[in-house]
Design an enzyme around this catalytic site. Sequence first.
Site, mmCIF file in Angstrom:
data_model
loop_
_atom_site.group_PDB
_atom_site.id
_atom_site.type_symbol
_atom_site.label_atom_id
_atom_site.label_comp_id
_atom_site.label_asym_id
_atom_site.label_seq_id
_atom_site.Cartn_x
_atom_site.Cartn_y
_atom_site.Cartn_z
ATOM 1 N N ALA A 9 76.614 37.032 17.187
ATOM 2 C CA ALA A 9 76.823 37.135 15.747
ATOM 3 C C ALA A 9 78.098 36.369 15.410
ATOM 4 O O ALA A 9 78.963 36.175 16.266
ATOM 5 C CB ALA A 9 76.932 38.589 15.295
ATOM 6 N N SER A 10 78.211 35.947 14.161
ATOM 7 C CA SER A 10 79.300 35.052 13.787
ATOM 8 C C SER A 10 80.624 35.757 13.557
ATOM 9 O O SER A 10 81.685 35.188 13.782
ATOM 10 C CB SER A 10 78.929 34.271 12.515
ATOM 11 O OG SER A 10 77.763 33.509 12.726
ATOM 12 N N THR A 11 80.580 36.991 13.081
ATOM 13 C CA THR A 11 81.813 37.672 12.695
ATOM 14 C C THR A 11 81.859 39.078 13.253
ATOM 15 O O THR A 11 80.861 39.626 13.716
ATOM 16 C CB THR A 11 81.936 37.768 11.158
ATOM 17 O OG1 THR A 11 80.924 38.668 10.671
ATOM 18 C CG2 THR A 11 81.746 36.415 10.505
ATOM 19 N N GLN A 14 79.411 41.629 11.726
ATOM 20 C CA GLN A 14 77.997 41.591 12.064
ATOM 21 C C GLN A 14 77.766 42.233 13.434
ATOM 22 O O GLN A 14 78.665 42.275 14.271
ATOM 23 C CB GLN A 14 77.502 40.143 12.085
ATOM 24 C CG GLN A 14 77.576 39.467 10.728
ATOM 25 C CD GLN A 14 77.214 37.995 10.802
ATOM 26 O OE1 GLN A 14 77.305 37.376 11.849
ATOM 27 N NE2 GLN A 14 76.803 37.438 9.675
#
Length: 209
Positions: A9-11, A14
């Site tokens: 996940a990017s962040t 998330q």
Amino acid sequence: MFVRAYLRASTDEQDASRARADLERFAAERGLAVAAWYVENESGASLKRPELFRLLADAKPGDVLLIEQVDRLSRLNAADWERLKRELGERQVRVVALDLPTSWMMAGKDHDAFTARMFDAINGMMLDMLAAVARKDYEDRRRRQSQGIAKAKAGGAYRGRKEDAERNAGIVAMLKRGVPWSQIVASTGASRSTLARLAKRIASAPLAS
């Protein structure tokens, strides 16, 4: 052949493990067992992904790298995508993505040399296409985000992302106690980039008198 599942996940906000059930179901339907899971919160637009490269270091020729979507593997620019593809090719790792049906056959039984080459060619072409689409989506979203921020700043409404102060205070405490980064990541879900930022904050803080 081992199946190695990669979740990204990017962040920090998330949940990188959200797709785990889907990958488990896909493997079970084909009589496969996932030998190892590699989970991280890092940008798909960067090659600085420790868990992805730990997976590649662990992999043996013929192993399967299982992902939910191609964009979980790559939102890379063209040059970095070529570097990652070369790494996958040299290690003879087969990429299987739930959103790429042409790749599903790569998780099946061995095929004769001709059929295997045909599958590799088709899958490689589709991977290239979806990786390019993922990169364009990333660039489009970044551009819209920049435009939105610029507009908000012009109107005096931009405040930036709110920091999770309680979680970060706990991370700072663990860093000061010398808790290993891998343990902090596992217990808090924070990315290594967040840990690096907080470690830098600690280092630059004035000493107590």
